[in-house]
Scaffold this motif. Structure first.
Motif: not given
Length: 372
Positions: A86-101
């Motif tokens: 469940a989402p509540a079981e995850i403390t946080a998401i670390g999202s790098h994202g896509q480098t475009v420049r």
């Protein structure tokens, strides 16, 4: 005490897929599960086009930013469902994202105009998943005078260092970078140059394949000394770290520019030369660190390229060459796990950059927090 769980998201320079990794950060770093999800072809093409200057960029960037945010969120939701979380079981998401420049400073006089830009709207990601997101990791390091890359060395130190031996972690993704973990605790690292990006670009151009399986096509050709010399003449290889690079400098157009006057080289020889470029520049960078004894562990997609691994072993015959699975984390998931850990670092007030690696004036807590 319930486990402190973080999800890390990484798509990387190669733009081949979204990697999702779940880690537990307490009492030690542990990879719990991981999975890759495809990037829709139209979105991949849009992101790839944004990596080079073009028309109507702001409009295209805005659309791709939202679309990638939604695609990242879909990947997370599928991952949670597949693992009965469940989402509540995850403390946080670390999202790098896509480098475009990525335009890091290369001299003191341009440090104030340096920038790096990653997209994949964290607001959308937080809204759709119902999980807090940490994103935009690189720009704080750039603001502090750094390259904004590589950022994985802090994680490498936390996960892979040993007081008993010198270790080099070589991440061979689209670009290649090294982290040098000396047994005395000292750490250094930088981007060594292209990893898979030129190999992937050339086989895509010639054969409409995304990558060279096991380096088999490269192994069928011969290294062209003249072409290799042209690539190695780049000023980048003569600079010491901190330094970083990206698709802006290593792309199909760069290959074609170096081939002018050498158009009769067989296509497989070009591929062999591009693989040799990755192997030589990576190994030269490691040699430049001045260690007589060390263990070398590969991660990233290049860790699976049998011919590339063979060339690295041949150039560095006195070192043990393995991959990070020997240290507890499969080479495919190290970068995604790193950004999960960086989210943990942000929320716990831990510095995420290493000034000796990025060139930043001082260590900084990285990332911006987007609450659920």
């Amino acid at each position: 005490m319930p486990p402190d769980r973080y999800i890390g998201l990484m798509s990387g320079t190669s733009l081949d897929a979204i990697d999702v990794a779940l880690i537990e950060s307490h009492p030690r770093i542990r990879l719990v599960a991981a999975r890759s999800y495809p990037i829709p072809a139209a979105l991949r093409d849009a992101l790839m086009a944004l990596c080079q200057p073009g028309n109507n960029e702001i409009e295209r960037l805005g659309r791709a930013d939202r679309q990638l945010g939604t695609t990242l969120a879909d990947a997370v939701l599928h991952f949670l469902q597949e693992h009965s979380l469940a989402p509540a079981e995850i403390t946080a998401i670390g999202s790098h994202g896509q480098t475009v420049r990525h335009r890091p400073s290369s001299a003191k006089q341009d440090v104030d105009s340096a920038f790096t830009l990653q997209i994949g709207d964290p607001n959308t990601l937080a809204e759709v998943t119902g999980i807090s997101v940490v994103g935009d990791f690189r720009r704080r390091d750039v603001a502090a005078g750094g390259q904004g890359a590589p950022l994985v060395p802090a994680f490498h130190k936390a996960a892979f260092s040993s007081p008993a031996s010198n270790r080099v972690i070589a991440n061979i993704g689209g670009m290649a970078n090294i982290t040098v973990l000396r047994s005395n605790g000292q750490l250094s690292g930088f981007d060594t140059g292209p990893g898979n990006v030129l190999l992937d670009s050339w086989i895509q151009h010639c054969q409409n394949r995304h990558y060279d399986y096991n380096g088999e096509w490269a192994a069928s050709g011969k290294v062209n000394a003249a072409l290799l010399a042209r690539f190695l003449d780049s000023p980048y290889y003569h600079r010491t770290g901190p330094k970083s690079t990206g698709r802006e400098d290593y792309n199909l157009a760069a290959i074609q520019a170096h081939l002018k006057g050498l158009e009769n080289i067989p296509q497989e020889d070009v591929q062999a030369t591009l693989l040799e470029l990755t192997a030589v520049t990576l190994c030269d960078a490691i040699k430049g660190e001045g260690m007589t004894e060390f263990e070398l562990y590969l991660c990233g997609g290049g860790a699976h390229n049998i011919h590339l691994r063979q060339r690295i072993s041949e150039i560095l015959p006195s070192s043990q060459v393995a991959d990070t699975s020997q240290l507890g984390i499969d080479p495919d998931w190290v970068e995604a796990a790193a950004f999960a850990w960086l989210a943990h670092a942000t929320l716990n007030g831990i510095d995420g950059n290493v000034p000796s690696v990025t060139g930043a004036k001082r260590a900084r807590i990285l990332g911006a927090i987007y609450p659920a």
